[in-house]
Design a protein around this motif. Structure first.
Motif, PDB file in Angstrom:
ATOM      1  N   UNK A  72     -33.423  12.550 -14.086  1.00 48.62           N
ATOM      2  CA  UNK A  72     -34.003  12.656 -15.419  1.00 48.62           C
ATOM      3  C   UNK A  72     -33.245  13.677 -16.258  1.00 48.62           C
ATOM      4  N   UNK A  73     -32.928  14.825 -15.654  1.00 50.18           N
ATOM      5  CA  UNK A  73     -32.209  15.869 -16.387  1.00 50.18           C
ATOM      6  C   UNK A  73     -30.832  15.383 -16.804  1.00 50.18           C
ATOM      7  N   UNK A  74     -30.131  14.716 -15.885  1.00 49.21           N
ATOM      8  CA  UNK A  74     -28.792  14.210 -16.207  1.00 49.21           C
ATOM      9  C   UNK A  74     -28.859  13.158 -17.310  1.00 49.21           C
ATOM     10  N   UNK A  75     -29.839  12.244 -17.214  1.00 50.26           N
ATOM     11  CA  UNK A  75     -29.968  11.197 -18.230  1.00 50.26           C
ATOM     12  C   UNK A  75     -30.348  11.786 -19.586  1.00 50.26           C
ATOM     13  N   UNK A  76     -31.216  12.800 -19.565  1.00 47.90           N
ATOM     14  CA  UNK A  76     -31.650  13.425 -20.809  1.00 47.90           C
ATOM     15  C   UNK A  76     -30.486  14.172 -21.471  1.00 47.90           C
ATOM     16  N   UNK A  77     -29.732  14.906 -20.672  1.00 44.80           N
ATOM     17  CA  UNK A  77     -28.575  15.624 -21.233  1.00 44.80           C
ATOM     18  C   UNK A  77     -27.548  14.652 -21.791  1.00 44.80           C
ATOM     19  N   UNK A  78     -27.332  13.567 -21.077  1.00 43.49           N
ATOM     20  CA  UNK A  78     -26.368  12.572 -21.545  1.00 43.49           C
ATOM     21  C   UNK A  78     -26.828  11.940 -22.857  1.00 43.49           C
ATOM     22  N   UNK A  79     -28.128  11.615 -22.954  1.00 40.89           N
ATOM     23  CA  UNK A  79     -28.656  11.003 -24.180  1.00 40.89           C
ATOM     24  C   UNK A  79     -28.522  11.945 -25.367  1.00 40.89           C
ATOM     25  N   UNK A  80     -28.804  13.213 -25.147  1.00 35.72           N
ATOM     26  CA  UNK A  80     -28.792  14.172 -26.251  1.00 35.72           C
ATOM     27  C   UNK A  80     -27.380  14.559 -26.683  1.00 35.72           C
ATOM     28  N   UNK A  81     -26.372  14.128 -25.907  1.00 40.23           N
ATOM     29  CA  UNK A  81     -24.988  14.329 -26.326  1.00 40.23           C
ATOM     30  C   UNK A  81     -24.587  13.343 -27.414  1.00 40.23           C
ATOM     31  N   UNK A 105     -43.438  11.344 -21.142  1.00 40.30           N
ATOM     32  CA  UNK A 105     -42.867  11.360 -22.484  1.00 40.30           C
ATOM     33  C   UNK A 105     -41.343  11.312 -22.411  1.00 40.30           C
ATOM     34  N   UNK A 106     -40.769  12.060 -21.481  1.00 39.18           N
ATOM     35  CA  UNK A 106     -39.322  12.021 -21.285  1.00 39.18           C
ATOM     36  C   UNK A 106     -38.881  10.624 -20.880  1.00 39.18           C
ATOM     37  N   UNK A 107     -39.644  10.004 -19.989  1.00 38.00           N
ATOM     38  CA  UNK A 107     -39.302   8.645 -19.562  1.00 38.00           C
ATOM     39  C   UNK A 107     -39.346   7.655 -20.713  1.00 38.00           C
ATOM     40  N   UNK A 108     -40.373   7.761 -21.567  1.00 38.62           N
ATOM     41  CA  UNK A 108     -40.468   6.864 -22.717  1.00 38.62           C
ATOM     42  C   UNK A 108     -39.325   7.109 -23.700  1.00 38.62           C
ATOM     43  N   UNK A 109     -38.986   8.383 -23.906  1.00 38.37           N
ATOM     44  CA  UNK A 109     -37.875   8.706 -24.801  1.00 38.37           C
ATOM     45  C   UNK A 109     -36.572   8.096 -24.285  1.00 38.37           C
ATOM     46  N   UNK A 110     -36.329   8.222 -22.974  1.00 34.12           N
ATOM     47  CA  UNK A 110     -35.091   7.681 -22.407  1.00 34.12           C
ATOM     48  C   UNK A 110     -35.065   6.163 -22.492  1.00 34.12           C
ATOM     49  N   UNK A 111     -36.213   5.516 -22.303  1.00 40.77           N
ATOM     50  CA  UNK A 111     -36.250   4.066 -22.412  1.00 40.77           C
ATOM     51  C   UNK A 111     -35.980   3.634 -23.849  1.00 40.77           C
ATOM     52  N   UNK A 112     -36.522   4.389 -24.807  1.00 44.11           N
ATOM     53  CA  UNK A 112     -36.253   4.097 -26.209  1.00 44.11           C
ATOM     54  C   UNK A 112     -34.769   4.269 -26.514  1.00 44.11           C
ATOM     55  N   UNK A 113     -34.185   5.327 -25.971  1.00 41.06           N
ATOM     56  CA  UNK A 113     -32.758   5.565 -26.209  1.00 41.06           C
ATOM     57  C   UNK A 113     -31.910   4.465 -25.564  1.00 41.06           C
ATOM     58  N   UNK A 114     -32.289   4.046 -24.363  1.00 42.84           N
ATOM     59  CA  UNK A 114     -31.539   2.970 -23.700  1.00 42.84           C
ATOM     60  C   UNK A 114     -31.637   1.671 -24.496  1.00 42.84           C
ATOM     61  N   UNK A 115     -32.814   1.395 -25.057  1.00 49.50           N
ATOM     62  CA  UNK A 115     -32.960   0.204 -25.892  1.00 49.50           C
ATOM     63  C   UNK A 115     -32.028   0.284 -27.097  1.00 49.50           C
ATOM     64  N   UNK A 116     -31.954   1.468 -27.689  1.00 48.35           N
ATOM     65  CA  UNK A 116     -31.049   1.694 -28.815  1.00 48.35           C
ATOM     66  C   UNK A 116     -29.600   1.435 -28.407  1.00 48.35           C
ATOM     67  N   UNK A 117     -29.207   1.952 -27.242  1.00 42.01           N
ATOM     68  CA  UNK A 117     -27.833   1.755 -26.774  1.00 42.01           C
ATOM     69  C   UNK A 117     -27.563   0.296 -26.450  1.00 42.01           C
ATOM     70  N   UNK A 118     -28.537  -0.374 -25.817  1.00 42.57           N
ATOM     71  CA  UNK A 118     -28.348  -1.786 -25.482  1.00 42.57           C
ATOM     72  C   UNK A 118     -28.173  -2.619 -26.739  1.00 42.57           C
ATOM     73  N   UNK A 372     -16.328  14.712 -18.376  1.00 45.33           N
ATOM     74  CA  UNK A 372     -17.009  13.892 -19.371  1.00 45.33           C
ATOM     75  C   UNK A 372     -17.233  14.687 -20.656  1.00 45.33           C
ATOM     76  N   UNK A 373     -17.553  14.014 -21.748  1.00 42.89           N
ATOM     77  CA  UNK A 373     -17.781  14.730 -23.006  1.00 42.89           C
ATOM     78  C   UNK A 373     -18.875  15.787 -22.928  1.00 42.89           C
ATOM     79  N   UNK A 374     -19.865  15.605 -22.032  1.00 42.04           N
ATOM     80  CA  UNK A 374     -20.940  16.591 -21.914  1.00 42.04           C
ATOM     81  C   UNK A 374     -20.570  17.763 -21.026  1.00 42.04           C
ATOM     82  N   UNK A 375     -19.321  17.787 -20.534  1.00 46.04           N
ATOM     83  CA  UNK A 375     -18.869  18.891 -19.695  1.00 46.04           C
ATOM     84  C   UNK A 375     -19.008  18.642 -18.206  1.00 46.04           C
TER      85      UNK A 375
END
Length: 468
Positions: A72-81, A105-118, A372-375
């Motif tokens: 979750x932490x890795x996915x969240x950091x990657x999304x916020x980059x 809430x973090x899970x829902x945010x990541x799913x929303x972000x993944x939908x955006x990326x898809x 990677x771009x996030x370091x």
């Protein structure tokens, strides 16, 4: 021993049952203050209380102690980059606080972000062809990848089934094919026969259930014939086990479920041919030398790479690896991940990553340190592999494989030993997809990034036509 902290999951369990801390404490026979300390990760969970939670609330104790915070932490950091989140970034403490106190809430945010990326990635692929109705839906491939990653690419039930079968059919690496062939005949009445390529209709394996025969193409080498038989054994002996695992995959389409069964049967086959304990011991002893592992267990280079991603058994973990396979056009044809590395789904991976240049030196292992771009920093090895040849028209069916781990594990790999990992110049700056990579002044840029404005000055020519 590692402490078992379950604060967020305990809090969510209590809320699901609409209980106060005092009410949960009464059910479990402990103090309200103790429940409060547990929920805030200020006390670790005892085995006695873990069993009490499991009995009182009808939950699997393994689900309670499963730690998904690292992913979750890795996915969240990657999304916020992503440049779409412009402004001051949240620090690590804030992100961990969000995961600890609001995991859903973090899970829902990541799913929303993944939908955006898809949606963005599908639009890039479609171009002017129009938008489909399922623009935001996950592909079965994505669901399957996420299902395996959620399990850290490790399925203990399949490991135990493979170990039990291996104990029933003890054999050396030279006898595995004969043993599997005999078991299929003896236990299931299924014969195994080789068939000319012309009669296989481009297939490598056909199980004719009506005739009780498994046909294997002559195009298969010995290692892959053995693997295919182990795969068939799983399908015919453990269908209920596969159904049980697939039920939790989130896949609903019949074709998707069939694909999940195939991947799980492949997992079983690898676990049977490379039993966990001896394979883990040999991997550690040889410092993860893939060629030596392949020779020791009579399997292929690719099969070893795939198996290395699964060594996540409690108490006997191996290096957590990711594994990626691409074709000459850059299309991703296989991916498994037990790390925080974000793997490309559709290809177009960074040309700076030598996964692609491995095609220039067939059969040679090419090591590389990447950033990677996030370091995030990783160590990877890349090498080509050959596919079965059916005819003159199917020659040069070469693919490239990459096996990688986080930098902190690189010292355990023989391939990293010759390098000074403290040298910052050692790391190649890569991205996952050029459309979404925020790097500037990249000489390999092939697309204008979607969210980053690159400076363009008509009076100056930069490394590429996208940037001055």
């Amino acid at each position: 021993m590692q402490k078992t902290l379950i604060g967020p999951r305990l809090r969510q369990l209590r809320r699901d049952h609409q209980q106060t801390q005092a009410e949960m404490a009464q059910v479990l026979g402990v103090s309200t203050a103790y429940i409060n300390l547990l929920e805030n990760n200020r006390r670790s969970l005892s085995v006695k209380l873990l069993m009490a939670l499991s009995d009182a609330y009808g939950v699997d104790w393994r689900d309670l102690i499963k730690d998904e915070s690292a992913n979750l932490l890795a996915d969240l950091r990657n999304a916020l980059q992503d440049p779409v989140f412009a402004g001051k970034a949240a620090d690590l403490q804030e992100l961990r606080g969000a995961i600890d106190h609001a995991p859903r809430l973090v899970g829902h945010f990541l799913e929303l972000y993944r939908s955006h990326r898809r949606a963005l990635e599908k639009m890039m692929r479609l171009g002017s062809e129009g938008m489909p109705e399922d623009l935001l839906s996950s592909t079965p491939e994505t669901i399957l990848h996420d299902f395996f990653r959620d399990h850290a690419n490790h399925f203990d039930e399949l490991e135990r089934a493979a170990e039990k079968l291996r104990a029933e059919e003890p054999c050396g690496i030279d006898d595995v094919y004969a043993v599997l062939k005999a078991r299929l005949q003896r236990v299931h009445g299924i014969a195994v026969r080789s068939a000319p390529v012309e009669k296989m209709d481009q297939a490598l394996r056909i199980h004719d259930e009506a005739a009780a025969v498994v046909h294997l193409s002559e195009a298969l080498d010995h290692q892959n014939r053995v693997f295919q038989l182990a795969h068939v054994v799983c399908l015919v002996e453990f269908p209920k086990l596969l159904d049980g695992l697939t039920a939790g995959s989130g896949i609903r389409a019949e074709s998707g479920i069939a694909r999940c069964h195939v991947e799980l049967a492949n997992y079983f086959a690898a676990a049977f041919l490379m039993p966990y304990a001896p394979f883990h011991e040999t991997a550690e002893r040889t410092h993860y030398d893939v060629d030596r592992l392949a020779a020791a267990f009579g399997v292929s280079f690719e099969q070893v790479c795939h198996r290395l991603t699964t060594l996540q058994r409690e108490g006997k973990r191996g290096v957590p690896f990711f594994f990626l396979r691409v074709d000459k056009a850059g299309n991703v044809t296989k991916r498994f991940n037990a790390t925080t590395f974000n793997l490309a789904e559709y290809g177009g991976a960074c040309p700076v990553w030598n996964l692609h240049t491995a095609f220039r030196t067939p059969g040679v292992i090419v090591p590389q340190f990447v950033e990677l771009p996030d370091g995030g920093r990783f160590f990877t090895i890349s090498r080509t592999t050959e596919r079965p040849v059916f005819s003159r028209e199917t020659q040069d069916r070469r693919l490239a494989l990459s096996l990688g781990c986080e930098l902190k594990h690189a010292s355990r790999l023989a391939y990293a030993a010759p390098f000074n990992s403290e040298d910052p110049a050692l790391f190649a700056p890569i991205g996952i997809n050029c459309h979404l990579c925020p790097r500037q002044a990249c000489s390999q840029r092939a697309h204008q990034p979607l969210f980053t404005d690159l400076t363009l000055d008509p009076k100056r020519r930069g490394n590429t036509r996208y940037e001055s």
